[in-house]
Design a protein around this motif. Structure first.
Motif: not given
Length: 569
Positions: A188-190, A207
């Motif tokens: 997941q991206t930040d 991420g």
């Protein structure tokens, strides 16, 4: 002469900002269909993604018009007014400004192909932008056509196993589409406010799950790409693999990603989020080795891991937006300390044991803080920071300043020595205000992409370093001179990293000459040239970058000084 050009640059930029301010007072054309007006309104509402803040205006510029070169083709929204061109001449870095000749807003694969076909026919060139989160003008084009992908924002299909989204959709849209199935992406991206196509074009997607799953790009099942030949091609690791690998992390050099099919996995609904502190890198780096050894042996006991070097001041942790306050009384005030964040996903009734988690790392005992939150809250944990706090009146003067970012990948074998030297040379007292430093351990990608180079690591282990800073106008009398100084430092940091086998992340600091590209570890110039010749033989895509790599004429020089204004001139 230099001072005169700088003054002219600043004046031109001021005029453009005034023009941008006038956009909000205009209204959509009455000739647009309801669907077209809705698309146009969406673009207007999201016209300020550079500040991680959606505009409250629902209007758009009356200068927008519709291309209709062929009655049998779909009309493509286009604008040549100064305000629209100015909006496309900036990015998150706020350091380089290339003024486009036209901005187009396609809303389908076919419209993207139409634009590419027209650009080829008219012997123009084309750059592509999503949310404009690049730091060094990668999504801009000097005197050329800029394609804004934010109207291509739909989720085309979602299941528990995969999701298909258009390139202009944001990761927040992906997470929302997968949530009803109890699924999400493996990495997941930040910050979920970035466009999917932009992230995957610019380097592969990072991420805090990278230590286990690698880049988000490792989860791509299929891409739809419009090549520089204006062909719409569906590609994957088994079908058109040359285009597939060249498009990922390719900065739009061989084709325009229009849709992405990503693998999804079941994700538990809750998360334990833990923080603790390290005093020195000599404790952190062995813990990174331990994590990756345990991953190779079957899995570390957590799902997310990232580290933030911060200054040891009272309140620093809380002000960073990443953690409650951490202040080590036995460390010098203003020295570097390392806040580590890690997390475990779980379902109700299967809560992990805090004591076991705390005992895993060799950190400063007693600094642990554990919080429980829903998975959705964790995904959006930075929404307040990026969407409300930083664009607010209190911080906005600095948020809109240049962001001379530096990002690099390092082999795990040399990362410790490089980072020790890096932080020793970065005097904490001179650290830019509102800056964020980040470290991630990650496994080396299984497939080498043709443009984004990867370090060679005998252990297949890498460490990411990001120095995500912005120039503080309150501490310097000359904003642009300070930005130029920090940018020059970034270039030196990059060269130092390359000497120990590191490679830059292409969304931030770029090599500035063909010789520098050829010297990059694992950058295959031959493969790049072959892909460029095959998929973009006329060299119409991302002309500024290809001019540097291939040592061709820079479009800014060809189109004249009136097409460019640089904040760092």
């Amino acid at each position: 002469m230099t001072n005169n050009r700088l003054l002219l640059s600043v004046c031109v930029f001021a005029v453009l900002l005034v023009s941008l301010a006038s956009v909000a007072e205009s209204t959509p054309s009455a000739e647009l269909s309801p669907e077209q007006a809705a698309r146009l309104t969406y673009a207007a509402e999201h016209a300020a993604p550079l500040d991680h803040q959606a505009s409250t205006s629902t209007s758009t510029s009356t200068a927008a018009r519709w291309h209709d070169d062929d009655d049998e083709q779909e009309p493509v929204l286009s604008a040549t007014d100064l305000a629209s061109r100015a909006a496309a001449s900036d990015d998150y870095g706020h350091s380089v400004h290339y003024l486009a000749s036209e901005v187009v807003y396609p809303s389908s694969d076919q419209q993207v192909a139409q634009v590419v076909q027209r650009v080829r026919r008219d012997r123009q060139q084309l750059a592509v932008r999503g949310t404009g989160h690049s730091a060094n003008g990668q999504s801009q084009c000097c005197g050329c056509v800029v394609m804004d992908m934010r109207n291509m924002n739909q989720v085309r299909e979602a299941t528990a196993e995969y999701v298909v989204v258009e390139a202009g959709a944001k990761f927040a849209d992906v997470y929302a589409a997968l949530a009803p199935f109890g699924s999400s992406l493996v990495t997941q991206t930040d910050w979920p406010g970035l466009s999917v196509g932009g992230v995957l074009s610019a380097g592969g997607g990072m991420g805090p799950g990278m230590f286990r799953h690698g880049f988000i790009a490792e989860s791509i099942l299929e891409l739809t790409v419009v090549t520089g030949r204006s062909e719409i091609v569906v590609c994957s690791p088994s079908s058109e693999p040359e285009l597939f690998n060249a498009a990922i992390g390719g900065l739009g050099q061989v084709g325009i990603i229009t849709a992405i099919k990503l693998r999804a996995v079941p994700i538990p609904g809750q998360m334990i989020r833990v923080y603790h502190v390290y005093q020195l890198l000599d404790k952190l780096m062995p813990d990174y080795d331990k994590v990756q050894n345990d991953e190779a042996a079957g899995g570390a006991p957590f799902d997310q891991l990232q580290t933030f070097p911060v200054l040891n001041f009272p309140g620093t942790g809380a002000a960073s937006g990443y953690a409650p306050d951490f202040f080590l009384f036995d460390q010098p005030i203003g020295s570097w300390v390392l806040i580590q964040e890690y997390g475990v996903f779980y379902n109700p009734g299967q809560e992990p044991d805090d004591a076991e988690l705390f005992a895993y790392f060799d950190h400063v005992a007693g600094t642990e803080i554990s919080t429980d939150m829903p998975y959705d809250a964790w995904i959006h944990r930075l929404d307040y920071v990026f969407g409300v706090l930083l664009p607010s009146a209190e911080y906005n003067y600095a948020w809109k300043n240049p962001h001379p970012w530096f990002e690099v990948l390092l082999p795990a074998e040399t990362a410790g020595d490089y980072l020790t030297d890096f932080f020793a040379r970065n005097d904490p007292s001179q650290a830019a205000l509102y800056s964020v430093q980040a470290l991630y351990p990650l496994k080396e990608p299984a497939v080498k992409r043709s443009l984004q180079p990867m370090p060679d690591s005998p252990s297949d282990r890498l460490v990411y370093l990001g120095m995500l800073r912005q120039v503080d106008i309150a501490s310097t009398p000359d904003l642009y001179a300070e930005n130029a100084r920090l940018t020059a430092l970034n270039g030196q940091y990059r060269l130092d990293a390359e000497r120990v086998g590191g490679t830059p992340i292409l969304s931030s600091t770029l090599p500035s000459s063909q010789d520098e590209w050829q010297c990059l570890s694992n950058f295959d110039m031959r493969t790049y040239r072959r892909a460029k010749a095959q998929f973009d033989p006329r060299g119409i895509l991302s002309p500024g970058l290809s001019a540097v790599i291939l040592n061709r004429e820079d479009p800014c020089e060809r189109n004249g000084d009136e097409s460019i204004f640089r904040g760092t001139a």
